[in-house]
Scaffold this motif. Structure first.
Motif, PDB file in Angstrom:
ATOM      1  N   MET A   1      87.831 -32.788  59.723  1.00 55.81           N
ATOM      2  CA  MET A   1      86.731 -33.300  58.926  1.00 55.81           C
ATOM      3  C   MET A   1      86.945 -33.021  57.436  1.00 55.81           C
ATOM      4  SD  MET A   1      84.023 -34.914  58.938  1.00 55.81           S
ATOM      5  CE  MET A   1      82.669 -35.245  57.914  1.00 55.81           C
ATOM      6  N   VAL A   2      87.433 -31.824  57.110  1.00 53.86           N
ATOM      7  CA  VAL A   2      87.619 -31.500  55.698  1.00 53.86           C
ATOM      8  C   VAL A   2      88.699 -32.375  55.060  1.00 53.86           C
ATOM      9  CG1 VAL A   2      86.747 -29.146  55.765  1.00 53.86           C
ATOM     10  CG2 VAL A   2      89.117 -29.559  56.337  1.00 53.86           C
ATOM     11  N   ARG A   3      89.697 -32.772  55.839  1.00 51.81           N
ATOM     12  CA  ARG A   3      90.719 -33.663  55.295  1.00 51.81           C
ATOM     13  C   ARG A   3      90.112 -35.017  54.965  1.00 51.81           C
ATOM     14  NH1 ARG A   3      92.086 -30.992  59.488  1.00 51.81           N
ATOM     15  NH2 ARG A   3      91.964 -32.719  60.936  1.00 51.81           N
ATOM     16  N   ARG A   4      89.179 -35.473  55.784  1.00 51.18           N
ATOM     17  CA  ARG A   4      88.501 -36.746  55.509  1.00 51.18           C
ATOM     18  C   ARG A   4      87.655 -36.635  54.254  1.00 51.18           C
ATOM     19  NH1 ARG A   4      87.200 -37.237  61.656  1.00 51.18           N
ATOM     20  NH2 ARG A   4      89.186 -38.047  62.346  1.00 51.18           N
ATOM     21  N   GLN A   5      87.059 -35.466  54.038  1.00 46.57           N
ATOM     22  CA  GLN A   5      86.255 -35.280  52.829  1.00 46.57           C
ATOM     23  C   GLN A   5      87.142 -35.376  51.599  1.00 46.57           C
ATOM     24  OE1 GLN A   5      86.393 -32.501  50.559  1.00 46.57           O
ATOM     25  NE2 GLN A   5      84.899 -33.595  49.336  1.00 46.57           N
ATOM     26  N   CYS A   6      88.327 -34.801  51.663  1.00 47.68           N
ATOM     27  CA  CYS A   6      89.257 -34.903  50.527  1.00 47.68           C
ATOM     28  C   CYS A   6      89.666 -36.349  50.297  1.00 47.68           C
ATOM     29  CB  CYS A   6      90.488 -34.036  50.758  1.00 47.68           C
ATOM     30  SG  CYS A   6      90.198 -32.294  50.439  1.00 47.68           S
ATOM     31  N   LYS A  60     106.420 -25.066  47.960  1.00 49.64           N
ATOM     32  CA  LYS A  60     105.310 -24.103  47.918  1.00 49.64           C
ATOM     33  C   LYS A  60     104.267 -24.301  49.008  1.00 49.64           C
ATOM     34  CE  LYS A  60     106.868 -22.229  44.143  1.00 49.64           C
ATOM     35  NZ  LYS A  60     107.445 -20.893  44.168  1.00 49.64           N
ATOM     36  N   GLY A  61     104.260 -25.440  49.668  1.00 56.90           N
ATOM     37  CA  GLY A  61     103.286 -25.708  50.721  1.00 56.90           C
ATOM     38  C   GLY A  61     102.130 -26.564  50.217  1.00 56.90           C
ATOM     39  N   PHE A  62     101.456 -27.189  51.161  1.00 64.37           N
ATOM     40  CA  PHE A  62     100.369 -28.108  50.819  1.00 64.37           C
ATOM     41  C   PHE A  62      99.210 -27.436  50.093  1.00 64.37           C
ATOM     42  CE2 PHE A  62     101.342 -32.163  52.558  1.00 64.37           C
ATOM     43  CZ  PHE A  62     102.177 -31.942  53.645  1.00 64.37           C
ATOM     44  N   LEU A  63      98.679 -26.389  50.675  1.00 63.72           N
ATOM     45  CA  LEU A  63      97.410 -25.862  50.186  1.00 63.72           C
ATOM     46  C   LEU A  63      97.477 -25.266  48.785  1.00 63.72           C
ATOM     47  CD1 LEU A  63      95.872 -24.509  53.502  1.00 63.72           C
ATOM     48  CD2 LEU A  63      95.691 -26.774  52.459  1.00 63.72           C
ATOM     49  N   PRO A  64      98.469 -24.455  48.445  1.00 56.79           N
ATOM     50  CA  PRO A  64      98.509 -23.957  47.069  1.00 56.79           C
ATOM     51  C   PRO A  64      98.704 -25.075  46.039  1.00 56.79           C
ATOM     52  CG  PRO A  64     100.204 -22.855  48.405  1.00 56.79           C
ATOM     53  CD  PRO A  64      99.535 -23.860  49.263  1.00 56.79           C
ATOM     54  N   VAL A  65      99.573 -26.028  46.376  1.00 53.62           N
ATOM     55  CA  VAL A  65      99.844 -27.120  45.433  1.00 53.62           C
ATOM     56  C   VAL A  65      98.614 -28.012  45.285  1.00 53.62           C
ATOM     57  CG1 VAL A  65     101.251 -29.188  45.027  1.00 53.62           C
ATOM     58  CG2 VAL A  65     102.332 -27.064  45.793  1.00 53.62           C
ATOM     59  N   LEU A  66      97.980 -28.371  46.390  1.00 47.62           N
ATOM     60  CA  LEU A  66      96.809 -29.247  46.296  1.00 47.62           C
ATOM     61  C   LEU A  66      95.612 -28.549  45.653  1.00 47.62           C
ATOM     62  CD1 LEU A  66      96.971 -31.314  49.605  1.00 47.62           C
ATOM     63  CD2 LEU A  66      97.382 -32.084  47.256  1.00 47.62           C
ATOM     64  N   ALA A  67      95.447 -27.257  45.884  1.00 46.83           N
ATOM     65  CA  ALA A  67      94.347 -26.537  45.223  1.00 46.83           C
ATOM     66  C   ALA A  67      94.533 -26.578  43.704  1.00 46.83           C
ATOM     67  CB  ALA A  67      94.276 -25.094  45.721  1.00 46.83           C
ATOM     68  N   LEU A  68      95.742 -26.307  43.248  1.00 42.49           N
ATOM     69  CA  LEU A  68      96.025 -26.363  41.809  1.00 42.49           C
ATOM     70  C   LEU A  68      95.900 -27.800  41.287  1.00 42.49           C
ATOM     71  CD1 LEU A  68      96.913 -24.995  39.192  1.00 42.49           C
ATOM     72  CD2 LEU A  68      99.288 -25.353  39.916  1.00 42.49           C
ATOM     73  N   GLY A 103      98.575 -39.421  42.302  1.00 52.19           N
ATOM     74  CA  GLY A 103      99.687 -38.747  42.971  1.00 52.19           C
ATOM     75  C   GLY A 103      99.243 -37.843  44.111  1.00 52.19           C
ATOM     76  N   GLY A 104      98.005 -37.366  44.045  1.00 49.51           N
ATOM     77  CA  GLY A 104      97.495 -36.481  45.089  1.00 49.51           C
ATOM     78  C   GLY A 104      97.151 -37.186  46.389  1.00 49.51           C
ATOM     79  N   GLN A 105      96.874 -38.493  46.331  1.00 46.62           N
ATOM     80  CA  GLN A 105      96.470 -39.195  47.557  1.00 46.62           C
ATOM     81  C   GLN A 105      97.568 -39.222  48.619  1.00 46.62           C
ATOM     82  OE1 GLN A 105      93.316 -40.005  48.324  1.00 46.62           O
ATOM     83  NE2 GLN A 105      94.175 -40.359  50.346  1.00 46.62           N
ATOM     84  N   PRO A 106      98.806 -39.545  48.296  1.00 42.70           N
ATOM     85  CA  PRO A 106      99.846 -39.462  49.336  1.00 42.70           C
ATOM     86  C   PRO A 106     100.013 -38.038  49.884  1.00 42.70           C
ATOM     87  CG  PRO A 106     100.626 -40.773  47.498  1.00 42.70           C
ATOM     88  CD  PRO A 106      99.328 -40.155  47.067  1.00 42.70           C
ATOM     89  N   ALA A 107      99.773 -37.036  49.046  1.00 41.04           N
ATOM     90  CA  ALA A 107      99.862 -35.650  49.518  1.00 41.04           C
ATOM     91  C   ALA A 107      98.751 -35.352  50.519  1.00 41.04           C
ATOM     92  CB  ALA A 107      99.792 -34.688  48.333  1.00 41.04           C
ATOM     93  N   ALA A 110      99.784 -36.935  53.761  1.00 36.92           N
ATOM     94  CA  ALA A 110     100.816 -36.136  54.429  1.00 36.92           C
ATOM     95  C   ALA A 110     100.220 -34.865  55.029  1.00 36.92           C
ATOM     96  CB  ALA A 110     101.931 -35.792  53.444  1.00 36.92           C
ATOM     97  N   LEU A 111      99.284 -34.228  54.310  1.00 33.68           N
ATOM     98  CA  LEU A 111      98.606 -33.046  54.848  1.00 33.68           C
ATOM     99  C   LEU A 111      97.864 -33.397  56.129  1.00 33.68           C
ATOM    100  CD1 LEU A 111      97.498 -30.120  54.717  1.00 33.68           C
ATOM    101  CD2 LEU A 111      95.684 -31.001  53.226  1.00 33.68           C
ATOM    102  N   SER A 112      97.148 -34.509  56.112  1.00 31.50           N
ATOM    103  CA  SER A 112      96.415 -34.934  57.310  1.00 31.50           C
ATOM    104  C   SER A 112      97.346 -35.110  58.495  1.00 31.50           C
ATOM    105  CB  SER A 112      95.677 -36.251  57.045  1.00 31.50           C
ATOM    106  OG  SER A 112      94.679 -36.077  56.080  1.00 31.50           O
ATOM    107  N   ALA A 113      98.518 -35.651  58.244  1.00 35.81           N
ATOM    108  CA  ALA A 113      99.475 -35.894  59.332  1.00 35.81           C
ATOM    109  C   ALA A 113      99.915 -34.606  60.008  1.00 35.81           C
ATOM    110  CB  ALA A 113     100.684 -36.651  58.798  1.00 35.81           C
ATOM    111  N   THR A 114      99.884 -33.476  59.298  1.00 35.00           N
ATOM    112  CA  THR A 114     100.339 -32.214  59.898  1.00 35.00           C
ATOM    113  C   THR A 114      99.375 -31.675  60.953  1.00 35.00           C
ATOM    114  OG1 THR A 114      99.273 -30.806  58.224  1.00 35.00           O
ATOM    115  CG2 THR A 114     101.536 -31.568  57.769  1.00 35.00           C
TER     116      THR A 114
END
Length: 192
Positions: A1-6, A60-68, A103-107, A110-114
Motif C-alpha cells: 500500500m505504501v508503494r502505491r501512495q508513493c 546504496k539501495g532503494f530506501l536511502p536513495v529514495l528518501a534523500l 527520475g524518481g518514478q522509474p525507481a 523498480a522498488l515496487s517490483a521487489t
C-alpha cells in the motif's frame, strides 16, 4: 500500500509540474520561450536522473536513495516559486526537481517490483501505477483550481512540495518497518 501512495504522490507532482510549470513561470515575468525552456530543463533533469538514480540505487539501495531524493524534491519544488530568482538559479532548481520527481518514478516502479514474486510482478507494479494515474488527474486539476484562485507562485510551489514531503515520510517509514535485500555488486541484471 505504501508503494502505491508513493506512486500517487509522485505522479501527482510530475503531472502538475509538467502541465503548469511553463504557465506559472510565464506568470512570474519570464518570456514564453524561457518558460518552455524551464519545462524542458525539468524533463531533461528527469532523463538524467533516471540513470543517475539507477546507478545510486545499485550501490546504496532503494530506501536511502529514495528518501534523500524525495527530501531534495521537497526543497527544490518549494524553491521554484521564490521571487527574484535568476534564470540560471531557477534552471538549476528545476533541474534538481526533475531529477528527483521525473527520475524518481522509474525507481518507485523498480522498488515496487521487489515486493512481488515474479509471476505477480507486472500486476503489482501495474496496480501501483493505476493508483498513481489518479494523481495524474487530481494534480493538474488542483493546480488549475489554485491558479484560478490567483495563488502566488510561491504559495503554489509550497503546496506542490507537500506530496514530496509525504513521499519522504513514507519512504522513511518503509525503511524502519521493512527490510529489503542489500544491493550487491555481484547481482547481475536479468534480461527477458
Amino acid at each position: 500500500m505504501v508503494r502505491r501512495q508513493c506512486c500517487f504522490t509522485n505522479i501527482l507532482i510530475l503531472y502538475s509540474l509538467s502541465n503548469w510549470l511553463p504557465t506559472i513561470v510565464t506568470g512570474m515575468g519570464y518570456t514564453v520561450q524561457t518558460a518552455n525552456l524551464i519545462g524542458t530543463v525539468m524533463q531533461g533533469g528527469g532523463l538524467i536522473g533516471t540513470f543517475g538514480l539507477a546507478w545510486l540505487i545499485a550501490r546504496k539501495g532503494f530506501l536511502p536513495v529514495l528518501a534523500l531524493t524525495f527530501a531534495m524534491a521537497t526543497v527544490s519544488i518549494a524553491l521554484i516559486g521564490q521571487p527574484g530568482l535568476t534564470i540560471t538559479v531557477l534552471g538549476v532548481i528545476v533541474f534538481v526537481a526533475g531529477w528527483c520527481v521525473v527520475g524518481g518514478q522509474p525507481a518507485i516502479n523498480a522498488l515496487s517490483a521487489t515486493f512481488y514474486p515474479t509471476y505477480l510482478r507486472s500486476t503489482g507494479v501495474g496496480a501501483g501505477l493505476g493508483v498513481g494515474r489518479t494523481g495524474a488527474i487530481i494534480g493538474p486539476y488542483l493546480g488549475g483550481v489554485l491558479l484560478a484562485q490567483q495563488w502566488t507562485p510561491q504559495q503554489l510551489f509550497w503546496v506542490a512540495a507537500v506530496p514530496a514531503l509525504v513521499s519522504t515520510a513514507v519512504i522513511l517509514t518503509m525503511r524502519v518497518f521493512m527490510r529489503l535485500p542489500a544491493p550487491s555488486a555481484a547481482a547481475a541484471p536479468i534480461a527477458h
